[in-house]
Design an enzyme around this catalytic site. Structure first.
Site, PDB file in Angstrom:
ATOM      1  N   ASP A  60       7.893  -7.743   2.575  1.00  0.00           N
ATOM      2  CA  ASP A  60       7.124  -8.503   1.583  1.00  0.00           C
ATOM      3  C   ASP A  60       6.648  -7.580   0.460  1.00  0.00           C
ATOM      4  O   ASP A  60       5.917  -6.626   0.696  1.00  0.00           O
ATOM      5  CB  ASP A  60       5.903  -9.152   2.255  1.00  0.00           C
ATOM      6  N   TYR A 105       2.314  -5.006  -6.991  1.00  0.00           N
ATOM      7  CA  TYR A 105       1.918  -3.923  -6.090  1.00  0.00           C
ATOM      8  C   TYR A 105       2.277  -2.585  -6.715  1.00  0.00           C
ATOM      9  O   TYR A 105       3.428  -2.269  -6.966  1.00  0.00           O
ATOM     10  CB  TYR A 105       2.562  -4.072  -4.707  1.00  0.00           C
ATOM     11  N   ARG A 156       0.965   1.896  14.119  1.00  0.00           N
ATOM     12  CA  ARG A 156       0.255   0.607  14.061  1.00  0.00           C
ATOM     13  C   ARG A 156       1.236  -0.553  13.887  1.00  0.00           C
ATOM     14  O   ARG A 156       0.986  -1.657  14.354  1.00  0.00           O
ATOM     15  CB  ARG A 156      -0.774   0.621  12.927  1.00  0.00           C
ATOM     16  N   GLN A 167       1.991 -18.169   1.325  1.00  0.00           N
ATOM     17  CA  GLN A 167       1.335 -16.992   1.903  1.00  0.00           C
ATOM     18  C   GLN A 167      -0.157 -17.060   1.582  1.00  0.00           C
ATOM     19  O   GLN A 167      -0.536 -17.110   0.410  1.00  0.00           O
ATOM     20  CB  GLN A 167       1.976 -15.722   1.331  1.00  0.00           C
ATOM     21  N   ARG A 187       0.810  -1.226   0.000  1.00  0.00           N
ATOM     22  CA  ARG A 187       0.000   0.000   0.000  1.00  0.00           C
ATOM     23  C   ARG A 187       0.843   1.276   0.000  1.00  0.00           C
ATOM     24  O   ARG A 187       0.351   2.327   0.421  1.00  0.00           O
ATOM     25  CB  ARG A 187      -0.927  -0.013   1.232  1.00  0.00           C
ATOM     26  N   SER A 196       2.169 -18.721  -2.940  1.00  0.00           N
ATOM     27  CA  SER A 196       1.149 -17.976  -2.214  1.00  0.00           C
ATOM     28  C   SER A 196      -0.208 -18.442  -2.722  1.00  0.00           C
ATOM     29  O   SER A 196      -0.376 -18.653  -3.930  1.00  0.00           O
ATOM     30  CB  SER A 196       1.343 -16.480  -2.461  1.00  0.00           C
TER      31      SER A 196
END
Ligand SMILES: NC(=O)c1ccc[n+]([C@@H]2O[C@H](COP(=O)([O-])OP(=O)(O)OC[C@H]3O[C@@H](n4cnc5c(N)ncnc54)[C@H](OP(=O)(O)O)[C@@H]3O)[C@@H](O)[C@H]2O)c1
Length: 310
Positions: free
Chosen positions: A47, A52, A281, A173, A22, A151
């Site tokens: 990762d 992405y 976070r 994954q 992200r 994955s």
């Protein structure tokens, strides 16, 4: 932060890792702050995936451009990436040409000479395992990829690959969180007539990975469903949040830590793949690694998420 030697490798890894899916629109400062929070918490495992972005390789490039790692800083990290999803489409592609060219693209975008772990992202219905084997052999021989994994793969799909691929599969994954746990909930309720939870969606993937020392990595650990937003604080999960908040107070940690601890408590020794872009976070979630929930607490969270303990 708990660490362990990733089976089939000599890499010592944390059981909580940082996903960079992200970050494409994040500034240099934001990416640096995120990675720095991860490193401070003991998370030195990153990762990525070619997909992405967008654009293709966009998050890998954003990561490298923001960090400008020195060779010794690079050496201290474990860099994992994935290949096999193609756009426009999408469609899946495990051909020799695509695997090799995707890795070349990842090496260039990440500004590194080697990928520590390469995962095949989603099962390609047209997979020809001999081609995958040839791609892995060439990438390993060239020193471009050290270890390989998958994955979102079923045991059958892994068996097919393992018949042809010489290298061990080190990771699988899969999507896994307290609220998305069919791989755990299904087998627990096996053979219960008229119970949706009992429908075999999981194909025994957790037991298979434990049997073959393939490390499970849990993606979307905070998402209620398939990118449907986090369950923490969600009005749709009042019971679950009540139990999470009670345990968070009891262990004196943030709620994120309890969500992580539910995954790290599993004896399969999974890695939790965080997707947050908020440094605080990351720090909060990382605390979950050091908590060992009791069986009663683990099952209380599972029941509060709506699963049946038959
Ligand atoms: N193998 C696969 O098929 C696959 C698929 C998807 C993802 N992945 C990997 O898994 C990683 C994690 O996936 P994900 O991003 O969907 O997982 P996630 O950690 O469950 O979700 C993170 C998202 O939830 C938001 N969020 C809101 N409240 C939060 C809270 N209290 N705690 C944590 N996050 C909160 C975050 O926002 P903020 O950023 O604003 O904090 C972020 O947008 C990805 O980065 C990627 O590396 C793999």
């Amino acid at each position: 932060m708990r660490t362990f030697t990733l089976p089939h490798t000599d890499i010592v890894v944390p059981d909580v890792v940082l996903g960079l899916m992200r970050i494409v629109e994040k500034s240099d400062e934001e990416v640096r702050a995120l990675v720095s929070a991860a490193l401070d918490a003991g998370i030195d495992f990153m990762d990525h995936a070619d997909i992405y972005g967008p654009p293709y390789h966009g998050c890998e490039r954003r990561f490298a451009e923001a960090l400008r790692l020195t060779p010794s800083e690079r050496d201290r990290l474990t860099l994992q990436t994935k290949c096999g999803i193609r756009q426009p489409g999408p469609y899946f592609d495990f051909s020799y040409e695509h695997i090799v060219s995707s890795v070349e693209g990842s090496l260039e975008a990440l500004g590194t000479d080697r990928i520590d772990i390469l995962l095949l992202h989603r099962p390609d219905a047209l997979v020809e395992p001999e081609e995958v084997a040839r791609a892995f052999d060439d990438l390993e021989a060239a020193g471009k990829v050290r270890h390989f994994g998958v994955s979102n793969h079923t045991p059958g799909q892994m068996d097919l690959l393992r018949k042809h691929v010489r290298q061990p599969l080190v990771a699988n994954q899969i999507q896994l969180s307290i609220t998305h746990a069919p791989t755990i909930a299904g087998p627990m309720a096996m053979n219960m007539a008229a119970l949706d939870q009992s429908i075999a969606r999981d194909t025994g993937v957790i037991d298979y990975c434990r049997l073959h020392d393939i490390t499970l990595q849990a993606w979307s650990p905070f998402q209620a469903g398939f990118f449907t937003g986090p369950f923490l604080g969600s009005p749709e999960y009042p019971e679950l949040n009540a139990v999470i908040d009670r345990l968070a107070a009891q262990y004196d940690v943030p709620a994120e830590a309890i969500a992580v601890a539910w995954l790290t408590r599993h004896p399969a020794r999974m890695q939790v793949v965080l997707g947050t872009t908020t440094p605080a976070r990351v720090a909060a979630a990382a605390q979950g690694s050091d908590i060992t929930l009791t069986r009663a607490e683990w099952y209380a969270l599972f029941r509060a998420a709506g699963y049946l303990v038959p």
